[in-house]
Write a protein that holds these residues in place. Structure first.
Motif, mmCIF file in Angstrom:
data_model
loop_
_atom_site.group_PDB
_atom_site.id
_atom_site.type_symbol
_atom_site.label_atom_id
_atom_site.label_comp_id
_atom_site.label_asym_id
_atom_site.label_seq_id
_atom_site.Cartn_x
_atom_site.Cartn_y
_atom_site.Cartn_z
ATOM 1 N N ARG A 147 -38.422 31.937 0.340
ATOM 2 C CA ARG A 147 -39.080 33.066 1.006
ATOM 3 C C ARG A 147 -38.615 34.362 0.361
ATOM 4 O O ARG A 147 -37.430 34.569 0.134
ATOM 5 N N PRO A 206 -38.736 38.111 1.328
ATOM 6 C CA PRO A 206 -39.109 38.969 2.460
ATOM 7 C C PRO A 206 -39.746 40.282 2.007
ATOM 8 O O PRO A 206 -39.281 40.887 1.036
ATOM 9 N N ASN A 207 -40.795 40.675 2.684
ATOM 10 C CA ASN A 207 -41.383 41.999 2.489
ATOM 11 C C ASN A 207 -41.741 42.356 1.064
ATOM 12 O O ASN A 207 -41.616 43.507 0.675
ATOM 13 N N ASP A 243 -47.188 46.905 2.959
ATOM 14 C CA ASP A 243 -47.900 46.966 4.244
ATOM 15 C C ASP A 243 -49.381 47.321 4.054
ATOM 16 O O ASP A 243 -50.256 46.759 4.719
ATOM 17 N N GLU A 289 -50.046 37.893 12.275
ATOM 18 C CA GLU A 289 -49.137 37.000 12.984
ATOM 19 C C GLU A 289 -49.706 36.659 14.354
ATOM 20 O O GLU A 289 -50.137 37.556 15.074
ATOM 21 N N GLU A 341 -46.907 27.833 14.045
ATOM 22 C CA GLU A 341 -45.740 27.700 13.169
ATOM 23 C C GLU A 341 -46.012 26.713 12.057
ATOM 24 O O GLU A 341 -46.634 25.670 12.267
ATOM 25 N N GLU A 391 -40.171 30.487 9.074
ATOM 26 C CA GLU A 391 -40.377 31.754 9.776
ATOM 27 C C GLU A 391 -41.316 32.587 8.923
ATOM 28 O O GLU A 391 -40.946 33.035 7.845
ATOM 29 N N ARG A 444 -43.535 35.962 8.308
ATOM 30 C CA ARG A 444 -43.737 37.353 8.730
ATOM 31 C C ARG A 444 -44.729 38.011 7.783
ATOM 32 O O ARG A 444 -44.663 37.765 6.575
ATOM 33 N N ASP A 457 -44.115 38.871 3.844
ATOM 34 C CA ASP A 457 -43.253 37.926 3.128
ATOM 35 C C ASP A 457 -44.125 37.019 2.266
ATOM 36 O O ASP A 457 -45.308 36.823 2.544
ATOM 37 N N ARG A 484 -54.368 33.915 13.835
ATOM 38 C CA ARG A 484 -53.426 33.856 12.710
ATOM 39 C C ARG A 484 -54.219 33.852 11.408
ATOM 40 O O ARG A 484 -55.122 33.016 11.234
#
Ligand SMILES: O=C(O)CCC(=O)C(=O)O
Ligand SMILES: [Fe+2]
Length: 293
Positions: A53, A55-56, A60, A183, A189, A222, A224, A227, A249
């Motif tokens: 993973r 992240p970010n 955005d 999300e 999940e 997980e 987000r 990610d 989703r």
């Protein structure tokens, strides 16, 4: 005098810097120590848990543009209500009733297929990026990798509304990047069993245990928005649990393969993406391995 001329961005696609946070993740600079550290970490994660993973990594604004694209394309989504086994093959009454090939679950989910992405789509740009593909290849430690030739499944959005469920399965392609775009409030999940099978071993016994509710070996990701995950969907069986709450989703799924010519089998193309094209029939015999599929 020769002046450097800045070429206009002919396609109008967003540039790498417009969708990737290059300050934090300079994936366009092969020798940058931050990139090297990141690749090492991703490789270690892939070895340990079959997924990594970052992240970010996606900006955005880019996530927001993809979210808006899914909503504009909502009327074009192919929704399935079919039942399928983990291999997207037809039922085989010759097999014992408890064989994984005879384990069918109902899928209720949709796809914005890759062939209807908009011209200036961020997802199209992510998939067109040599830097992203090279980065994914470095993380996997597999080279070369290619974009998938499947015109419907190569780069779709998977869409699940509240109540929807995406059953256990293996993918037709080897590697997938996932980028959550919206999300859900609860559920939805992503569960997977890393390297449950190999090209040499289907491991039907263990597959059967997971299908019957066994939790040993099952991991949950997980997810987000922003990610990026890299996973090996042809070898790691996976599913998406039922989406709960009010919000749907959305997830972007750029895919990669080691053989640039293979596509989904027609049966899988129909079950997943609603139809099979001439290319699916023409290349039906051209498989990446000898797995059930
Ligand atoms: O929606 C997801 O996270 C995964 C969907 C999936 O497994 C697939 O499209 O093959
Ligand atoms: Fe999948």
């Amino acid at each position: 005098m020769n002046q450097a001329v800045e070429l206009p961005n002919r396609t109008g696609l967003p540039t790498l810097a417009e969708f990737v946070d290059l300050e934090r993740y300079p994936i366009d600079q092969p020798d940058h120590p931050l990139r090297q550290e990141l690749v090492e970490r991703c490789r270690a994660e892939l070895d340990a848990v079959g997924c990594c993973r970052i992240p970010n990594i996606i900006r955005d604004e880019s996530i927001e543009r993809m979210r808006a694209e899914v909503e504009r394309q909502y009327g074009e989504i192919y929704w399935s209500e079919d039942s399928h086994n983990p291999y997207m093959t037809k039922d085989d009454p010759e097999m014992p009733e408890d064989h994984p090939k005879r384990f069918f679950e109902r899928r209720s989910s949709g796809f914005v297929n890759s062939d209807i992405l908009e011209e200036n789509s961020d997802l199209r740009a992510i998939y067109a990026s040599d830097e992203i593909r090279q980065f994914v290849s470095d993380c996997l430690g597999v080279a070369p990798i290619y974009n998938w030739a499947d015109p419907l499944g190569c780069n779709p959005y998977s869409v699940m509304e509240p109540g929807n469920y995406f059953p256990w399965h293996f993918d037709g392609n080897e590697f997938t990047v996932s980028i959550l775009v919206q999300e859900p409030e609860k559920g939805g999940e992503f569960e997977y069993y890393p390297d449950l099978r190999t090209p040499e071993n289907e491991n039907f016994d263990e597959v059967g245990k997971v299908l019957n509710g066994g939790r040993e070996g099952v991991h949950t990701l997980e997810l987000r928005p922003g990610d990026m995950q890299i996973f090996k969907g042809r070898f790691s069986m996976h599913r998406v649990t039922r989406v709960e709450g009010e919000r749907s989703r959305y997830i972007a799924l750029p895919t990669y393969v080691t053989d640039p010519d293979t596509v989904n089998r027609p049966e899988r193309a129909k079950q997943f993406y609603g139809r099979a094209l001439p290319v699916h029939y023409e290349r039906e015999a051209n498989r990446p391995d000898n797995l059930t599929d």
